[in-house]
Design an enzyme around this catalytic site. Structure first.
Site, short mmCIF file in Angstrom:
data_model
loop_
_atom_site.label_atom_id
_atom_site.label_comp_id
_atom_site.label_asym_id
_atom_site.label_seq_id
_atom_site.Cartn_x
_atom_site.Cartn_y
_atom_site.Cartn_z
N GLY A 239 -5.44 1.76 -17.41
CA GLY A 239 -6.23 2.64 -16.81
C GLY A 239 -7.65 2.68 -17.00
N ARG A 276 -6.47 -3.05 -13.68
CA ARG A 276 -7.68 -3.08 -12.67
C ARG A 276 -8.71 -3.69 -13.35
NH1 ARG A 276 -8.40 0.78 -8.98
NH2 ARG A 276 -6.76 2.03 -10.14
N ARG A 312 -6.43 0.66 -0.22
CA ARG A 312 -7.55 1.84 -1.23
C ARG A 312 -8.10 2.67 -0.48
NH1 ARG A 312 -10.29 1.14 -5.11
NH2 ARG A 312 -9.31 2.29 -6.48
N TYR A 316 -6.76 6.28 -0.98
CA TYR A 316 -7.52 7.04 -2.00
C TYR A 316 -9.07 7.52 -1.52
CZ TYR A 316 -4.24 4.44 -5.05
OH TYR A 316 -3.18 3.84 -5.65
N CYS A 342 -3.63 0.69 14.36
CA CYS A 342 -3.50 2.06 15.51
C CYS A 342 -3.37 3.19 14.52
CB CYS A 342 -2.79 1.74 16.31
SG CYS A 342 -2.87 0.32 17.28
N GLU A 343 -4.66 3.47 13.45
CA GLU A 343 -4.29 4.70 12.81
C GLU A 343 -5.86 5.07 12.71
OE1 GLU A 343 -1.80 6.15 11.32
OE2 GLU A 343 -0.25 4.77 11.42
N TYR A 371 -4.79 -4.06 -6.95
CA TYR A 371 -4.37 -3.01 -5.93
C TYR A 371 -4.91 -3.35 -4.41
CZ TYR A 371 -3.45 -0.77 -10.20
OH TYR A 371 -2.74 -0.74 -11.49
#
Ligand SMILES: *Cc1c(COP(=O)(O)O)cnc(C)c1O
Length: 414
Positions: A239, A276, A312, A316, A342-343, A371
């Site tokens: 984390g 990360r 990401r 997020y 297509c979004e 990630y």
């Protein structure tokens, strides 16, 4: 500190021109740096050198076999969350005695494979999992070493989607249920409770939540010792955050010092599960501009990398720094960098100030080593990107770009 630096108006990955990589391997392309992975792992691992410890790299952040092999050679163990990740860790040559198995929903075939490999321990997240693991261990005539993943109910002060250690999150076991479940674990055949585990969230930019969690775990430990349990491991999870933009996360040495101080006289092996902080800034995503267009309100740069390659920003609202691979010195513009999917949610950056982009320009999306590829998909039937690992002046293709044949490989013929 990472090894993707601009020199004379060009972006380099160590001693290789990023533009040369794009030409040779195409785009979108993930590029990782051996020197950065090495540096980050060693900086992290050495921060805990005063304590008996095990650094278990979190495979879900980056699970390419070549990245894993490199980290293994530096001494890393593995934090896995699925049978697939166990397979990857073993195929990369990682030592089962350095593998911990986390995850809120383990399937029986996954537990069986981990028992067969004789991994160091399972981080158990429910009473049901404990019962199942006991039965499977009995059937296989073996013993499962376990920690319970405790939810210490501390606020990691990070994005709600990546905070995991609050009571309202699905993860772990509520502190007030811990003693009862440890007692059950002690009495179950095939189960040996050896540790306490937590993982409070991701992209943490302060040390204090780790210390809060540690306090609560240590209080639990003394109660467990009173119950006659031999708790040898304390797993503080992963984390630790990185700098994507303006964040100023603590250096691993700060966390190391704080934990070393708190644990100096304890007979415990500390387990860490960083992902990360090791891989994030050791990778970039290289993409080519396909088209630029403007409306009355907005400028758009449509690039060939999309949310299926790097999720990401969409998932997020994460910020990733973007720069041109070759400085073009055009006037700055405020632009949305978007992909072909297509979004509306398919973007890499919104309202970003960048030197005016034009079709065929190359851009680099930074901090994409964790990630990034692991969260990628084939949405819109887009073959997944290739991955390259640079080492000084050499580049190695460590995962081929997927082909149309790969898209259809597992579908029955029509
Ligand atoms: C995701 C995860 C990690 C790694 O988190 P980072 O923020 O990448 O360090 C470690 N442990 C567990 C249980 C996780 O789910």
């Amino acid at each position: 500190m990472h090894h993707f630096q601009e020199r004379n108006g060009e972006l380099w990955a160590e001693e290789v021109r990023v533009a040369d990589l794009a030409r040779e391997y195409g785009t979108p392309l993930y590029v990782y740096s051996t020197a950065t992975l090495t540096r980050h792992f060693q900086a992290f691992d050495s921060a805990f050198s005063q304590l008996p410890h095990l650094t278990c790299f979190s495979l879900k952040s980056n699970s390419n076999l070549h990245v894993l092999k490199l980290l293994k050679e530096l001494g890393a163990g593995a934090d896995i969350v699925s049978g697939g990740e166990l397979h990857r860790a073993l195929m990369a040559g990682m030592d089962p005695k350095q593998i911990v198995f986390s995850g809120v929903g383990k399937q029986e075939f996954e537990m069986q494979a981990a028992l067969a490999a004789d991994i160091l321990m399972f981080n158990v997240e429910s009473a049901q999992e404990l019962e199942t693991l006991s039965r499977l261990a009995g059937e296989m005539n073996t013993t499962a070493r376990i920690s319970l993943r405790i939810n210490p109910d501390v606020d990691p002060k990070t994005h709600p989607y990546i905070s995991t250690g609050l009571k309202k999150n699905k993860f772990g076991i509520q502190m007030s249920h811990a003693l009862e479940l440890y007692a059950r674990a002690r009495d179950l055949p095939g189960i040996e409770p050896v540790g306490i585990d937590c993982h409070i969230g991701s992209q943490l930019t302060q040390v204090s939540p780790f210390l809060d969690a540690l306090d609560r775990l240590m209080a639990l430990r003394s109660q467990l010792v009173d119950m006659g349990l031999n708790i040898k491991y304390l797993d503080i999870g992963g984390g630790l955050g990185i700098t994507y933009g303006e964040e100023e996360p603590p250096h691993p040495s700060e966390l190391g010092q704080a934990l070393s101080h708190a644990l100096q006289n304890e007979d415990l092996t500390l387990i860490l599960e960083p992902g990360r902080v090791i891989a994030g800034n050791a990778g970039i995503l290289v993409s080519r501009v396909l088209a630029c267009k403007s409306t009355d309100d907005k400028n758009f740069a449509v690039v060939d990398a999309a949310m299926n390659d790097l999720l990401r920003p969409s998932l997020y609202s994460a910020y990733h720094r973007i720069a041109e691979v070759r400085a073009n010195r055009r006037p700055e513009q405020t632009v949305d960098v978007v992909g072909p999917i297509c979004e509306t949610g398919d973007f890499l950056a919104k309202d970003r100030i960048l030197p005016g982009l034009q079709a065929d320009d190359l851009i680099a999306v930074f901090s994409a080593g964790a990630y990034g590829f692991t969260m990628s998909s084939q949405y819109n039937s887009r073959p997944r990107a290739a991955e390259v690992l640079v080492d000084k002046d050499r580049a190695r293709l460590i995962r081929h770009r997927e082909t149309f044949a790969d898209l259809l490989r597992l579908e029955e013929n029509v």
